[in-house]
Write a protein that holds these residues in place. Sequence first.
Motif, PDB file in Angstrom:
ATOM      1  N   ALA A  26       0.951  -1.257  -0.025  1.00 20.05           N
ATOM      2  CA  ALA A  26      -0.129   0.039   0.095  1.00 20.05           C
ATOM      3  C   ALA A  26       0.881   1.316  -0.069  1.00 20.05           C
ATOM      4  CB  ALA A  26      -0.985  -0.017   1.161  1.00 20.05           C
ATOM      5  N   CYS A  31      -1.095   2.040  -4.152  1.00 27.94           N
ATOM      6  CA  CYS A  31      -2.022   3.048  -4.028  1.00 27.94           C
ATOM      7  C   CYS A  31      -2.196   3.747  -5.473  1.00 27.94           C
ATOM      8  CB  CYS A  31      -1.813   4.145  -3.134  1.00 27.94           C
ATOM      9  SG  CYS A  31      -1.872   3.902  -1.530  1.00 27.94           S
ATOM     10  N   SER A  32      -1.208   3.923  -6.333  1.00 26.33           N
ATOM     11  CA  SER A  32      -1.626   4.496  -7.558  1.00 26.33           C
ATOM     12  C   SER A  32      -2.191   3.309  -8.572  1.00 26.33           C
ATOM     13  CB  SER A  32      -0.325   4.919  -8.363  1.00 26.33           C
ATOM     14  OG  SER A  32      -0.529   5.221  -9.707  1.00 26.33           O
ATOM     15  N   PHE A  35      -6.028   3.140  -7.386  1.00 27.27           N
ATOM     16  CA  PHE A  35      -6.511   4.187  -7.840  1.00 27.27           C
ATOM     17  C   PHE A  35      -6.969   4.199  -9.369  1.00 27.27           C
ATOM     18  CE2 PHE A  35      -6.685   8.615  -9.637  1.00 27.27           C
ATOM     19  CZ  PHE A  35      -7.739   9.264  -8.954  1.00 27.27           C
ATOM     20  N   MET A  48      -6.473  -4.316  -1.342  1.00 28.83           N
ATOM     21  CA  MET A  48      -5.149  -3.973  -1.067  1.00 28.83           C
ATOM     22  C   MET A  48      -4.685  -4.709   0.251  1.00 28.83           C
ATOM     23  SD  MET A  48      -4.910  -0.048  -2.207  1.00 28.83           S
ATOM     24  CE  MET A  48      -3.276   0.096  -2.271  1.00 28.83           C
ATOM     25  N   GLU A  50      -1.583  -4.908   3.256  1.00 29.07           N
ATOM     26  CA  GLU A  50      -0.382  -4.170   3.663  1.00 29.07           C
ATOM     27  C   GLU A  50      -0.063  -4.995   4.928  1.00 29.07           C
ATOM     28  OE1 GLU A  50       2.745  -2.342   4.537  1.00 29.07           O
ATOM     29  OE2 GLU A  50       2.039  -1.820   2.564  1.00 29.07           O
ATOM     30  N   TYR A 188      -2.752  10.066  -0.677  1.00 29.81           N
ATOM     31  CA  TYR A 188      -2.867   8.821  -1.255  1.00 29.81           C
ATOM     32  C   TYR A 188      -3.999   7.913  -0.852  1.00 29.81           C
ATOM     33  CZ  TYR A 188      -0.359   7.929  -5.633  1.00 29.81           C
ATOM     34  OH  TYR A 188       0.201   8.054  -7.221  1.00 29.81           O
ATOM     35  N   HIS A 189      -3.935   7.890   0.623  1.00 30.52           N
ATOM     36  CA  HIS A 189      -4.860   6.840   1.217  1.00 30.52           C
ATOM     37  C   HIS A 189      -6.275   7.331   1.232  1.00 30.52           C
ATOM     38  CE1 HIS A 189      -1.824   3.957   3.304  1.00 30.52           C
ATOM     39  NE2 HIS A 189      -1.364   4.281   2.010  1.00 30.52           N
ATOM     40  N   ILE A 192      -7.753   6.550  -1.924  1.00 31.58           N
ATOM     41  CA  ILE A 192      -8.298   5.192  -2.041  1.00 31.58           C
ATOM     42  C   ILE A 192      -9.614   4.721  -1.373  1.00 31.58           C
ATOM     43  CG2 ILE A 192      -7.492   2.912  -1.302  1.00 31.58           C
ATOM     44  CD1 ILE A 192      -5.904   3.858  -3.738  1.00 31.58           C
ATOM     45  N   ILE A 199      -8.487  -1.402   2.201  1.00 32.20           N
ATOM     46  CA  ILE A 199      -7.298  -1.828   2.436  1.00 32.20           C
ATOM     47  C   ILE A 199      -7.205  -2.564   3.790  1.00 32.20           C
ATOM     48  CG2 ILE A 199      -4.846  -0.890   3.070  1.00 32.20           C
ATOM     49  CD1 ILE A 199      -5.710   1.726   1.580  1.00 32.20           C
TER      50      ILE A 199
END
Length: 376
Positions: A26, A31-32, A35, A48, A50, A188-189, A192, A199
Amino acid sequence: MLNIEQLSFWERKEFFEEIDFLIIGAGIVGCSTAFHLRKKYPSARILMLERGFLPCGASTKNAGFASFGGPVELLDDLKKQDASLVWDTVQARYEGLVYLRELIGDKAMDFQQNGGWDLITPDQKGGAEEVCDGLSAMNQELFRITGEKEVFSEDVSAAGRFGLSGIETCFTINLEGQIDTGKMMKRYHQLIVEAGIQIMYGITVESIDEQQGIVHTSIGAVSASKIAVTVNGFTRQLLADEDVVPARAQVLVTSPIPDLSLKGTFHYDFGYYYFRNFENRILLGGARNLDIAGETTYEMTITPMIQDRLQQLLAEMIIPGKSYAIDYQWSGIMGMGASKYPIIKRVNDKVAVGARLGGIGVALGTNVGKKLAELI
């Protein structure tokens, strides 16, 4: 912690079954990837995984350089690699930074374009002459990539302005910037979560059945139609044949320093040392070249030899005569390999990988994730 077999029907159905895309990691690339998969497949079930409560590699442990390369390191790369590959890598970094700023936003990650400098000491004087000889050709390539006419130039007065000691000359990188890495990943999160992507933290992926599309984790097996491996420096723990070698980077941050004149990003000794200001502190990392074998590791610890050298550089070159304490020390794991160009490929019909960011993950990661989402 309960394993998957102990979960209720509702939990297994909603969170772990009928997964279209499973992304391992993650950080920036993960993340990209997630997304952009959501943009491509609005109704897909995306999960996701992690292993930490924050990304465990370098995404939230890097120095926050928005860098595409300095003249000293690029000249060294041009001696060792095909020129077209070197400039393709620079272009990928620059375009990645442009897209990162577009996606995350300058304010959200506190992007500042204060410029960067490559430092040359008296014992490297021959290197300065070589850089001067190569400036015109490098700037031509950078004009093609960036549209800027003079990205690199010599700046003989920089050391004096910034209070640096023992510097012969400096070379400016006028498009280089710096970010707040924590703020970048926080945004970023948020993206998401807003995209409805799940996640799961604290779950370690132990192995992948590449043919069946099954990941074996610390809480049990999870199946998915497609799997994306986005753990960069840790890639070979899951995909043993990939050309990705772990490279530990150690970092420290000083206490606040009154009247600090240094502002911007700085590279020394072919990029093996790098430092910047964060407000009125100094962030310094590097010295991996003192013990390449020892720093080729998955262990996120610090070592006296590396930290002592960093503190020596602080006292003798960067802020001589200043009083300060060391407030923070840490390390992160980068992904290196025979080439500095990232890996973005399908392993087979079910598994794809985006990795080997070469210590420039801030620049490369967002576009690597975008391209991986297009590929998978």
